[in-house]
Write an enzyme that holds these catalytic residues in place. Structure first.
Site, mmCIF file in Angstrom:
data_model
loop_
_atom_site.group_PDB
_atom_site.id
_atom_site.type_symbol
_atom_site.label_atom_id
_atom_site.label_comp_id
_atom_site.label_asym_id
_atom_site.label_seq_id
_atom_site.Cartn_x
_atom_site.Cartn_y
_atom_site.Cartn_z
ATOM 1 N N HIS A 29 17.457 -31.705 -2.215
ATOM 2 C CA HIS A 29 17.249 -31.714 -0.773
ATOM 3 C C HIS A 29 15.743 -31.581 -0.580
ATOM 4 O O HIS A 29 15.069 -30.944 -1.385
ATOM 5 C CB HIS A 29 17.960 -30.519 -0.120
ATOM 6 C CG HIS A 29 17.573 -30.315 1.310
ATOM 7 N ND1 HIS A 29 18.043 -31.114 2.328
ATOM 8 C CD2 HIS A 29 16.732 -29.424 1.882
ATOM 9 C CE1 HIS A 29 17.519 -30.716 3.468
ATOM 10 N NE2 HIS A 29 16.729 -29.691 3.219
ATOM 11 N N CYS A 107 18.446 -36.719 3.614
ATOM 12 C CA CYS A 107 17.280 -35.882 3.895
ATOM 13 C C CYS A 107 16.014 -36.422 3.242
ATOM 14 O O CYS A 107 14.923 -36.322 3.814
ATOM 15 C CB CYS A 107 17.534 -34.446 3.436
ATOM 16 S SG CYS A 107 17.957 -34.311 1.675
#
Length: 175
Positions: A29, A107
């Site tokens: 992420h 993301c």
């Protein structure tokens, strides 16, 4: 005009990275830190922005499956803090929660788009390599847990959005 640093904060998303990063793959992420705020993107079922803010490098705000890995300076920008907020608002139209896709619009795609606007640089390719690889091996994306789509910080942001919408409606509803 002062040049503001643009930092990419990268998080391990799962224990498997302990075994896979040595072969160049990992589940990561990322978020972009600028002016003391980290902006990231996650999925939810609603047709509004999936971009949310957290305290930089605070993996606990993201949830228990996240662990901070490292920060990478991407570049610097002359955009002001107000400019950055306007850019985030505009990007929110593209990076809506209901448009999140773990492999095609995640993301890391957000982080790369954001850094390109801010300083003309993309994020390092290793951060999103698994998404590229899995687009070549479609069954791989079905093996990843659904809860990775919505980090806790985004869930909290959604709750606040829902609560403010509900309180606004209850204020205007006749008794």
């Amino acid at each position: 005009m002062a040049r503001e640093p643009i930092i990419l904060n990268v998080y391990d998303m799962y224990w498997i990275n302990e075994y896979t990063t040595s072969i160049g793959l990992g589940v990561f992420h990322s978020g972009v830190e600028i002016y003391g705020t980290e902006y990231a993107y996650g999925g939810h079922p609603f047709p509004f922005t999936g971009i949310f803010e957290i305290t930089p490098r605070d993996h606990e705000e993201l949830g228990e499956q996240f662990r901070f890995r490292q920060s990478v300076q991407i570049g610097c920008t002359d955009f002001t803090e107000d400019d950055v907020k306007r850019i985030v608002t505009e990007l929110g139209k593209q990076f809506r929660g209901d448009r999140y896709h773990l492999m095609n619009n995640n993301c890391n795609h957000f982080s790369s788009s954001f850094t390109q606007i801010l300083c003309g640089q993309e994020i390092p390719s290793w951060v999103n390599r698994l998404a590229y690889f899995s687009s070549c091996v479609p069954f791989l994306q079905r093996c990843l847990p659904k809860e990775w789509l919505t980090p806790m910080a985004l869930q909290h942001s959604l709750t606040q959005h829902h609560d403010s919408t509900c309180s606004h409606h209850s204020d205007t509803t006749p008794l």
